[in-house]
Scaffold this active site. Structure first.
Site: not given
Ligand code: ADP
Length: 401
Positions: A8, A92, A181, A211, A242, A387
């Site tokens: 990743n 990923r 996600h 998260g 955000r 993940e």
């Protein structure tokens, strides 16, 4: 022993996990962080053995990846004999656009698609691609697979993915809901079905990945039918930094009142808003904001109220989208570890069949399991996400080890 390496790559970090192919147990994992910055650090873990970590001179992603193989095969630190024991590498990749709906064996066509999506994911796809190129160089001949964050959401129907903008413009500029996600929502929805003891095909689930980034997904029969993140990860519930959904007219207003340009607005909405912007404690971490609230900070409490209220509204919306719900699943840093946030989200939803057991909610914190009260019509679950394991599973399935 045959293994699968999961990689990743972010803009300044490379995370890796080596799984044994047979049982998907972790053989080793690690992280190179602050690549190209001061204080680059390498951390390497093996189950049951001491963690190795030290500062390292690692200038770029290629260099970080070149450091992985020697660690894995070294006579002192290693867990495999040689490169030949790595059967495949799963990467990923954040954005596959409209083109990618499945895990994909990486070839020139897939690399082109990843590059075509640079404009859609400018912070993520370029480093993901760098990781792929570096692995091609460092692990020649080993099959590489791309697992896309957007792929799980490819099943969302047009009524949910279209924005009500002029269609030709959306088509030309590829403006639509993509969702993110996906690997996590896919993993936890399958795990939740296993935990309940029913097939995913007969369940309606709402999975809440909470998260630093947050997204809620409606999953029907194992397929994503709607999700809160959109064209970018900015849409949806408020997150660490955000803003989530806002009236789009706020953007023109800010442009006119403050003369902000696209770059400044991007920073404001993506990095200075959400819990960080609302709580005003200087932190986007829910733990810090809860501590501030417990010390009497009213603004911190209001920020958490906004956060949980907006998640609650998405759950209500997705019950409508699904025509009912069998289980609500909580995952990721906040979803797995914060009893208070789960409690506030579930508060007042008993008419919808959602009743949390306050004691189980505390006792099961961080663990896989059910936390609903015996009278709850809807099951409530904590499912720790993984993940990396999902990428390993999908990589293994694709190359049929
Ligand atoms: P990412 O989205 O970066 O993968 P995580 O899923 O690890 O992040 O979530 C990180 C966030 O989880 C932290 O910023 C923090 O807000 C939250 N978190 C972690 N542990 C707890 C806890 N015990 N209580 C409340 N929030 C927590």
């Amino acid at each position: 022993m045959e293994t699968i390496l999961v990689v990743n790559t972010g803009s300044s970090s490379v995370k890796f996990t080596l799984f044994f192919s047979a049982d998907l147990q972790v053989a080793a994992s690690g992280l190179v962080e602050r690549i190209g910055l001061e204080g680059t650090r390498l951390i390497y873990r093996r189950p049951g053995r001491e963690t190795i970590q030290h500062l390292a001179v690692i200038a770029d992603i290629g260099n970080a990846i070149a450091n992985i193989l020697p660690l894995l095969t070294d006579s002192r630190t290693g867990v495999i004999q040689s490169r030949e024991e790595i059967r495949a590498i799963g990467h990923r990749v954040v954005h596959g656009g409209e083109f990618i709906t499945q895990p994909a064996l990486i070839d020139d066509r897939i690399k082109k698609i990843i590059q075509t999506c640079y404009d859609l994911a400018p912070l993520h796809n370029p480093p993901n691609m760098e990781g792929i190129m570096a692995c091609e160089k460092g692990f020649p001949g080993i099959p590489q697979v791309a697992i896309f964050d957007t792929a799980f959401h490819a099943t969302i129907p047009p009524q949910a993915y279209l924005y009500a903008l002029p269609l030709p413009l959306c088509k030309e500029l590829k403006i639509r809901k993509y969702g993110f996600h996906g690997t996590s929502h896919c993993y936890v929805s399958r795990k939740a079905a296993e935990c309940i003891g029913r097939s995913p095909s007969e369940l309606r689930l709402i999975t809440c990945h909470l998260g630093n980034g947050c997204s809620i997904t409606a999953v029907s029969g194992g397929r994503s039918v709607d999700t809160s993140m959109g064209f970018t990860p900015l849409e949806g519930t408020p997150m660490g930094t955000r803003c989530g959904d806002i009236d789009p007219a706020i953007i023109f207003y800010l442009m006119r009142q403050r003369g902000l340009d696209a770059e400044q607005l991007d920073i404001l909405l993506n990095w200075e808003s959400g819990l960080l912007g609302l709580a005003g404690t200087g932190s986007s971490d829910v733990r810090d904001i809860i501590t501030a609230m417990q010390a009497g900070n009213q603004q911190a409490e209001t920020a958490l109220r906004v956060f949980t209220y907006r998640i609650k509204k998405y759950i209500g919306a997705y019950i409508s989208a699904l025509g009912g719900v069998d289980a609500v699943v909580f995952t990721a840093g906040i979803g797995e570890n914060s009893p208070l946030i789960r409690e506030w989200i579930c508060e007042g939803l008993s008419e919808l069949g959602i009743r949390l057991d306050i004691h189980r909610n505390q006792a099961m914190n961080g663990c896989l399991g059910e936390i609903q009260d015996t009278k709850s019509r809807v099951r409530l679950l904590i499912v720790p996400t993984n993940e990396e394991a999902e990428i390993a599973i999908q990589t293994r399935n694709l190359i049929r080890i």
